[in-house]
Design a protein around this motif. Sequence first.
Motif, PDB file in Angstrom:
ATOM      1  N   SER A  12     -26.236   4.364 -46.530  1.00  0.00           N
ATOM      2  CA  SER A  12     -27.367   4.201 -47.608  1.00  0.00           C
ATOM      3  C   SER A  12     -27.920   2.690 -47.553  1.00  0.00           C
ATOM      4  O   SER A  12     -27.212   1.841 -47.018  1.00  0.00           O
ATOM      5  N   LEU A  13     -29.056   2.559 -48.108  1.00  0.00           N
ATOM      6  CA  LEU A  13     -29.730   1.670 -47.989  1.00  0.00           C
ATOM      7  C   LEU A  13     -30.022   0.948 -49.421  1.00  0.00           C
ATOM      8  O   LEU A  13     -30.996   0.132 -49.584  1.00  0.00           O
ATOM      9  N   LEU A  14     -29.484   1.631 -50.298  1.00  0.00           N
ATOM     10  CA  LEU A  14     -29.799   1.339 -51.908  1.00  0.00           C
ATOM     11  C   LEU A  14     -29.134   0.041 -52.346  1.00  0.00           C
ATOM     12  O   LEU A  14     -29.375  -0.677 -53.278  1.00  0.00           O
ATOM     13  N   GLY A  15     -28.102  -0.334 -51.581  1.00  0.00           N
ATOM     14  CA  GLY A  15     -27.430  -1.610 -52.061  1.00  0.00           C
ATOM     15  C   GLY A  15     -26.348  -1.439 -53.112  1.00  0.00           C
ATOM     16  O   GLY A  15     -26.314  -0.557 -53.802  1.00  0.00           O
ATOM     17  N   LYS A  16     -25.604  -2.466 -53.223  1.00  0.00           N
ATOM     18  CA  LYS A  16     -24.371  -2.415 -54.370  1.00  0.00           C
ATOM     19  C   LYS A  16     -24.980  -2.472 -55.666  1.00  0.00           C
ATOM     20  O   LYS A  16     -24.290  -1.963 -56.713  1.00  0.00           O
ATOM     21  N   ALA A  17     -26.201  -3.007 -55.907  1.00  0.00           N
ATOM     22  CA  ALA A  17     -26.637  -3.301 -57.413  1.00  0.00           C
ATOM     23  C   ALA A  17     -26.944  -1.752 -57.994  1.00  0.00           C
ATOM     24  O   ALA A  17     -26.894  -1.653 -59.270  1.00  0.00           O
ATOM     25  N   GLU A  18     -27.234  -0.866 -56.920  1.00  0.00           N
ATOM     26  CA  GLU A  18     -27.455   0.316 -57.724  1.00  0.00           C
ATOM     27  C   GLU A  18     -26.412   1.261 -57.918  1.00  0.00           C
ATOM     28  O   GLU A  18     -26.308   2.289 -58.890  1.00  0.00           O
ATOM     29  N   ALA A  19     -24.910   0.960 -57.789  1.00  0.00           N
ATOM     30  CA  ALA A  19     -23.785   1.692 -58.213  1.00  0.00           C
ATOM     31  C   ALA A  19     -23.986   3.202 -57.901  1.00  0.00           C
ATOM     32  O   ALA A  19     -23.370   3.831 -58.733  1.00  0.00           O
ATOM     33  N   TRP A  20     -24.266   3.580 -56.703  1.00  0.00           N
ATOM     34  CA  TRP A  20     -24.326   4.729 -56.375  1.00  0.00           C
ATOM     35  C   TRP A  20     -22.871   5.322 -55.619  1.00  0.00           C
ATOM     36  O   TRP A  20     -22.641   6.311 -54.964  1.00  0.00           O
ATOM     37  N   ALA A  21     -21.927   4.959 -56.483  1.00  0.00           N
ATOM     38  CA  ALA A  21     -20.593   5.444 -55.937  1.00  0.00           C
ATOM     39  C   ALA A  21     -20.483   6.843 -56.882  1.00  0.00           C
ATOM     40  O   ALA A  21     -20.847   7.202 -57.667  1.00  0.00           O
ATOM     41  N   ASN A  22     -19.657   7.597 -55.900  1.00  0.00           N
ATOM     42  CA  ASN A  22     -19.411   9.153 -56.613  1.00  0.00           C
ATOM     43  C   ASN A  22     -18.391   9.244 -57.573  1.00  0.00           C
ATOM     44  O   ASN A  22     -17.230   9.894 -57.367  1.00  0.00           O
ATOM     45  N   THR A  23     -18.513   8.488 -58.742  1.00  0.00           N
ATOM     46  CA  THR A  23     -17.741   8.440 -59.868  1.00  0.00           C
ATOM     47  C   THR A  23     -18.108   9.702 -61.002  1.00  0.00           C
ATOM     48  O   THR A  23     -19.099   9.988 -60.706  1.00  0.00           O
ATOM     49  N   ASP A  24     -17.221   9.813 -61.440  1.00  0.00           N
ATOM     50  CA  ASP A  24     -17.204  10.685 -62.672  1.00  0.00           C
ATOM     51  C   ASP A  24     -18.494  10.344 -63.721  1.00  0.00           C
ATOM     52  O   ASP A  24     -19.067  11.101 -64.078  1.00  0.00           O
TER      53      ASP A  24
END
Length: 470
Positions: free
Chosen positions: A242-254
């Motif tokens: 991923s190139l989105l960075g941590k700020a986008e918070a694209w974690a696979n969370t519910d």
Amino acid sequence: MATIQSLEARKAIGREARERAKRSQHAMTGDTDRDPVALLQQNSTGRVEALVPLRYGRMSLSPFTFYRGSAILQAHDLAGTANTGIVFPICGDAHLMNFGGFATPERQLVFDLNDFDEVATGPWEWDVKRLAASFAVAGGHLAVGRGAIGDLVATAVLEYRNRMHEYSQYSTLELWHDIVTFERMIESAATEEGRRLVVKTMEKAAGRTNESMLEKMAVQTGGRWTIQDAPPALFHPAGPNSLLGKAEAWANTDAWQGKLNAAFDDYLGTLSSERRALLSEFELQDIAFKVVGVGSVGTFCLVMLMIDGHGKPLFLQVKEARESVVARYFPADGPAHQGQRVVAGQRLLQAASDAFLGWTTGPAKREFYFRKLRDMKVSAEVERMSNPVLQGYARFCGWALARAHAKAGGKAIEIASYLGNGERFAQALTDYAFAYADQNEKDYETFMRACRAGKIEARSDEDMAADFRV
């Protein structure tokens, strides 16, 4: 109920517009006293930070790719010119590569505008100028002679004029149902070479379906399809590439999945009931981030892979909609939601639009629109066109733009009256196209100096892909 003006009154409006903007005034390039790099940097604000260098890298390939990615510069400049006052939703980025072939919901192959990220209410002539200048810029890139470039521009503009006169005679319903099919293109092609190319393009389009994409883009494991990463152009938002960075918070969370589900439900609410029923026959398999185009690089763009009960695919593109550059420099009323703006404009301008067009608001309040990904979609390969074929393509673009404007604005009579039967407007736009191609060259040189000086970073697809190789 609306009050219908007489035909004579509408013709008078067109003639009176010549006092507001004389046809000879369209040769002016406008307000070019600006810093192109600063404007491009402003236009990059809010994009995925890691992808902005890729945007600049794609723009750096030639003055033509720079032109394709710098619609904001021309919109800024055109705001400093006289306009006719005849306004309606225009494409906003009607350069020659934003026309092409695609399938209607009825599986008919048509030629039309196919990019509406910048659609907004504006003067109709801004679209014609964007198209005219694109032929001058592309002609220079292809080393076409000056005389031949002038012929290309004049061909596109005169075809626009001729078709607008034709459409001014159409009834409302005749105009609404008019469509530029590939069969009509074959009939109107001026050369045998042009006819052969149209037929060849039809054959190519037939093989560019969602089904043909499936095994190229995805793999099946345990009965489920997963899109294959191919960074930087294609990657999973929460994956290792991923190139989105941590700020986008694209974690696979519910919680995050819940936001995506809510956004999809909102999208469904913008569709008609039969379209919602159609989509209910598909199950989501995977979502990936897909980098597209030149001007759109760095905006959020997702691709959703869905499968029906027979194992057949549907790829939906979910594309971020940002403020139109036209709206930035020509303020006018329009939908507050940027995705709705794109969808409404596309439905107005195109003769037949994607069955899956809709809009939504996603996580982080980004606004998106949906459409089907690459459905028999084909674009012009201008680098391979001979001068006669390129001239034929200019005619088709002028035709398609006139049809789009006549339908979207309902002002074919006014525009035809403004243009008249002579060549004054075509000559002015030919002068404009040459002048703006020169301006584009200057802007490109300024841009490249900024790249070389390290003021902005430009990276190629190949260079960025190397970051992910082991």
